[in-house]
Motif scaffolding. Sequence first.
Motif, PDB file in Angstrom:
ATOM      1  N   LYS A 145       0.922  -1.212  -0.005  1.00 30.85           N
ATOM      2  CA  LYS A 145       0.122  -0.089   0.096  1.00 30.85           C
ATOM      3  C   LYS A 145       0.756   1.195  -0.045  1.00 30.85           C
ATOM      4  N   GLY A 346       2.188  -1.394   4.905  1.00 29.58           N
ATOM      5  CA  GLY A 346       1.381  -2.470   4.764  1.00 29.58           C
ATOM      6  C   GLY A 346       0.806  -2.914   3.351  1.00 29.58           C
ATOM      7  N   THR A 348      -2.122  -4.666   0.453  1.00 28.37           N
ATOM      8  CA  THR A 348      -3.421  -4.751   0.081  1.00 28.37           C
ATOM      9  C   THR A 348      -3.562  -5.920  -0.926  1.00 28.37           C
ATOM     10  N   LYS A 364     -12.882  -6.126   5.094  1.00 30.69           N
ATOM     11  CA  LYS A 364     -12.536  -4.711   5.269  1.00 30.69           C
ATOM     12  C   LYS A 364     -11.326  -4.286   4.659  1.00 30.69           C
ATOM     13  N   ASP A 365     -10.189  -5.165   5.049  1.00 26.61           N
ATOM     14  CA  ASP A 365      -8.694  -5.067   4.640  1.00 26.61           C
ATOM     15  C   ASP A 365      -8.637  -5.349   3.132  1.00 26.61           C
ATOM     16  N   THR A 389      -8.752 -13.352   3.679  1.00 27.12           N
ATOM     17  CA  THR A 389      -8.932 -12.789   5.356  1.00 27.12           C
ATOM     18  C   THR A 389      -9.693 -13.911   6.094  1.00 27.12           C
ATOM     19  N   ARG A 402      -0.372 -11.195   7.927  1.00 33.28           N
ATOM     20  CA  ARG A 402       0.145 -11.940   6.557  1.00 33.28           C
ATOM     21  C   ARG A 402       1.837 -11.892   6.500  1.00 33.28           C
TER      22      ARG A 402
END
Length: 528
Positions: A145, A346, A348, A364-365, A389, A402
Amino acid sequence: MEAACSPPSAGKFVVVGGGIAGVTCAEQLAIHFPSEDILLITASPVIKAVTNFKQVRDLMLKRKSNLLLTHLPQTHLSNLEVSKVLEEFDVEEQPSTMLGNRFPNIKVIESGVKQLNSKEHCILTEDGNQHIYKKLCLCAGAKPKLICEGNPYVLGIRDTDSAQEFQKQLTKAKRIMIIGNGGIALELVYEIEGCEVIWAIKDKAIGNTFFDVGAAEFLTSKLIAEKPEAKIAQKRTRYTTEGRKKEAQTKANAGNTGSALGPDWHEGLDLKGTKEFSHKIHIETMCEVKNIYLQEEFRISKKKSLTFPRDHHNQLVIADKEIWPVYVELTNEKIYGCDFIVSATGVTPNTEPFLCGNNFDVAKDGGLKVDDHMHTSLPDIYAAGDICTASWQPSPVWQQMRLWTQARQMGWYAAKCMAAASAGESTDMDFSFELFAHVTKFFNYKVVLLGKYNAQGLGLDHELILRCTKGQEYIKAVLQNGRMMGAVLIGETDLEETFENLILNQMNLSAYGEDLLDPNIDIEDYFD
Ligand code: FAD
């Protein structure tokens, strides 16, 4: 060209992604179904292979009659008697042909997935081919990200190529800025030499993904001290790039979809800037990036940037006369110029090619939600590793992060679930999801994180027992209702197995109080 979309029954087991999750999944499927072809579709020409896998066999619990395994379902008892959750393995990046040599029934297709048609059980790849699946496992990982897209001075580190690009830029740099407070940022700030590093974190203390303030302080003293000449040899997951082909490298560059790096990713890289000092780090806490200015924009803005603070505690504000390629304005109003910015904020999940036209439940992530059988919300589609997730009710001492180990465990377990489902059988949740366990290395210390190591989600009625020997070890046990729920072990504590067992068996430790960490009591021996 493969047959165009035909009934799913005609399809194969298909796995997407050549990272740890995908390769482990494909290997396990190949073992379960030796007479079937397993298709591994991957955008990158190199795959990640797990080698030297070790799960410490331990009969400690078997010997103990006083440690009753009351909270675990019976199905787990036999497992627990012989295995541990902490695991060690090496990871090698290999040309994809090596996988086919080891498992002749795995067919690797080097092409990115362009589209998924879940109704037709069909996948379309960049090379124009279509592949029919009967069961599909998506293991396409995640991408960094970035704090801003399209700025040539903002780098993200994800795969071998981006790590090499970072190294190249660093050789010309006098000062860089690192944004983010997770594992990658932690590793970088310690490893970089010969270059001023300004590290901006949004928290009060460093490494809050992994540590509380106490552990962060313990590590900070190491960070600002001079580095030792020789590094302590460490037993841990290792990342190598042996066997990587130049040709493979070029292709991976083009696609920008290589596998994520992992433990020791910086080991083969010389992370050195233009200066002669070892490391020079300044940490800006509780702030985020407000603006990024290119050189000319900054000149026009008439704003003033600051010099590198002279020592760790010196907050003296001095205007910087030097001209930099890029400037970062922080939310604490400080502005620093630097050669480039590393965005380590982080990841995505890589879901884009799979979402269009397919009604996946997405968390949500941004990850594809999977149930306790690694199954997504769509028929016959599983997911594992960074792309997914975990959306089941987890064990009280497990959480998804992760990480490399979880990518392997999920890939392995997804294959087991796919095999069971296609045989119409049921399967129990894998034991590795009972307890969160992660071994790594920060600032040259061995770091073991167990269970709810930061009291995540435990509310206020938990208790922390600490032992800290400056420069040597930091031990924290998290207890709730007298039971150990998590632990942080920094340094060579040799306590990981004892603590792992205490968390798993949920023995009532109330009677021991602070003696639990009394350095004069050998608790390893005591609980043996
Ligand atoms: P990946 O390894 O990312 O693999 C994804 C695969 O999918 C790749 O082969 C890619 O080519 C392929 N792919 C992507 N899109 C497509 C598509 N459309 N079609 C076909 N194929 C596609 N973890 C730790 O445990 N410890 C650490 O110390 C640690 N350090 C890290 C340091 C760095 C710099 C980074 C970036 C990560 C680190 N991690 C660490 C995290 C760890 O590397 C990941 O959690 C893990 O590698 C995820 O594995 P994966 O198989 O899910 O995904």
